[in-house]
Design an enzyme around this catalytic site. Structure first.
Site, short mmCIF file in Angstrom:
data_model
loop_
_atom_site.label_atom_id
_atom_site.label_comp_id
_atom_site.label_asym_id
_atom_site.label_seq_id
_atom_site.Cartn_x
_atom_site.Cartn_y
_atom_site.Cartn_z
N HIS A 17 0.84 -1.21 0.00
CA HIS A 17 0.00 0.00 0.00
C HIS A 17 0.87 1.25 0.00
O HIS A 17 0.61 2.21 -0.72
CB HIS A 17 -0.89 0.05 1.26
CG HIS A 17 -1.96 -0.99 1.34
ND1 HIS A 17 -2.13 -1.78 2.46
CD2 HIS A 17 -2.92 -1.35 0.47
CE1 HIS A 17 -3.16 -2.59 2.26
NE2 HIS A 17 -3.65 -2.35 1.06
N LYS A 41 -17.22 -6.42 6.09
CA LYS A 41 -15.94 -7.12 6.23
C LYS A 41 -15.54 -7.12 7.69
O LYS A 41 -15.51 -6.06 8.32
CB LYS A 41 -14.85 -6.40 5.42
CG LYS A 41 -14.80 -6.79 3.96
CD LYS A 41 -13.49 -6.32 3.34
CE LYS A 41 -13.40 -6.71 1.88
NZ LYS A 41 -12.18 -6.19 1.24
N ARG A 92 -1.83 -5.54 -8.18
CA ARG A 92 -0.64 -6.36 -7.91
C ARG A 92 -0.41 -7.40 -9.00
O ARG A 92 0.71 -7.77 -9.30
CB ARG A 92 -0.81 -7.10 -6.58
CG ARG A 92 -0.72 -6.23 -5.37
CD ARG A 92 -1.24 -6.94 -4.17
NE ARG A 92 -2.64 -7.31 -4.35
CZ ARG A 92 -3.42 -7.78 -3.41
NH1 ARG A 92 -2.95 -7.98 -2.21
NH2 ARG A 92 -4.67 -8.06 -3.66
N SER A 130 -2.99 -7.80 2.96
CA SER A 130 -3.30 -7.66 4.39
C SER A 130 -3.78 -8.99 4.95
O SER A 130 -3.44 -9.37 6.08
CB SER A 130 -4.38 -6.61 4.60
OG SER A 130 -3.96 -5.37 4.12
O1 PNS Z 1 -8.86 -2.67 0.30
P1 PNS Z 1 -10.12 -3.19 -0.31
O2 PNS Z 1 -10.88 -4.06 0.68
O3 PNS Z 1 -9.89 -3.91 -1.62
O4 PNS Z 1 -11.02 -1.90 -0.62
C1 PNS Z 1 -12.32 -2.03 -1.17
C2 PNS Z 1 -13.06 -0.67 -1.10
C3 PNS Z 1 -13.10 -0.16 0.32
C4 PNS Z 1 -12.34 0.33 -1.97
C5 PNS Z 1 -14.50 -0.91 -1.66
O5 PNS Z 1 -15.09 -1.94 -0.95
C6 PNS Z 1 -15.37 0.35 -1.56
O6 PNS Z 1 -15.23 1.25 -2.35
N1 PNS Z 1 -16.25 0.40 -0.55
C7 PNS Z 1 -17.15 1.52 -0.34
C8 PNS Z 1 -18.60 1.13 -0.67
C9 PNS Z 1 -18.87 1.29 -2.16
O7 PNS Z 1 -18.75 2.36 -2.72
N2 PNS Z 1 -19.22 0.16 -2.80
C10 PNS Z 1 -19.48 0.13 -4.22
C11 PNS Z 1 -18.17 -0.08 -4.99
S1 PNS Z 1 -18.47 -0.48 -6.65
#
Ligand code: PNS
Length: 166
Positions: A17, A41, A92, A130
């Protein structure tokens, strides 16, 4: 002033990150790294703890023009609130691409100004996640080369739940 938003779970922040944060901070005037308050989550660290670790890790890495925050709800809401010209996500491996592509297009469908750019971390981090960090730590492995110093120390202080398959 061009602002970019790097959202994620960051449970916890890894050196992968941080690599993306440093690359993005060179491309934009201001980078906001935002921890999602994602209740679906199950996280090891609370949202506040995750943001605090991120903040310390950014200081440790000497990343300037980087701010940290948290957000609830939709990512596109945060994009509008911070007036971000781009969402930054790390790729990645090809396996990351499919879900990231879907998320980027869905976000743009929800908000037409929401552009996503993908940055590739250095290959030495291509296998760092993570989830794996937590598993390796839980099983007694050495994670010190994969995470910032502050995360290593915080994990050591955490009472980890038993492995899911136990
Ligand atoms: O680190 P991650 O878990 O891959 O991050 C995922 C994240 C937090 C970027 C994604 O789950 C997100 O944007 N969550 C906010 C809710 C949202 O907007 N959901 C619709 C996305 S298409």
């Amino acid at each position: 002033m061009r602002t970019a938003l790097f959202p994620g779970s960051f449970d916890p922040v890894t050196n992968g990150h941080l690599d993306v944060i440093k690359r993005a901070s060179l491309l934009f005037d201001r980078l906001i790294v935002a921890v999602a308050n994602n209740e679906s989550k199950k996280a090891l660290f609370s949202v506040r703890e995750r943001e605090e670790l991120l903040r310390s890790a950014c200081v440790e890495a000497g990343a300037t023009n980087v701010e940290t925050t948290t957000f609830d709800g939709l990512l596109v809401g945060a994009v509008l609130r911070f007036d971000a010209v781009a969402v930054v996500r790390g790729l990645r491996a090809v396996s990351d691409f499919e879900i990231e592509f879907q998320m980027a297009l869905m976000n743009r469908q929800l908000e037409k100004r929401c552009e996503t750019i993908f940055l590739m971390p250095s290959p030495e981090y291509s296998f760092v996640s993570s989830r794996m960090i937590k598993e390796i730590f839980r099983l007694g492995g050495d994670i010190s080369s994969f995470v910032p110093q502050v995360v290593n120390a915080s994990l050591a202080a955490k009472q980890l739940p038993p492995p899911e398959h136990a």
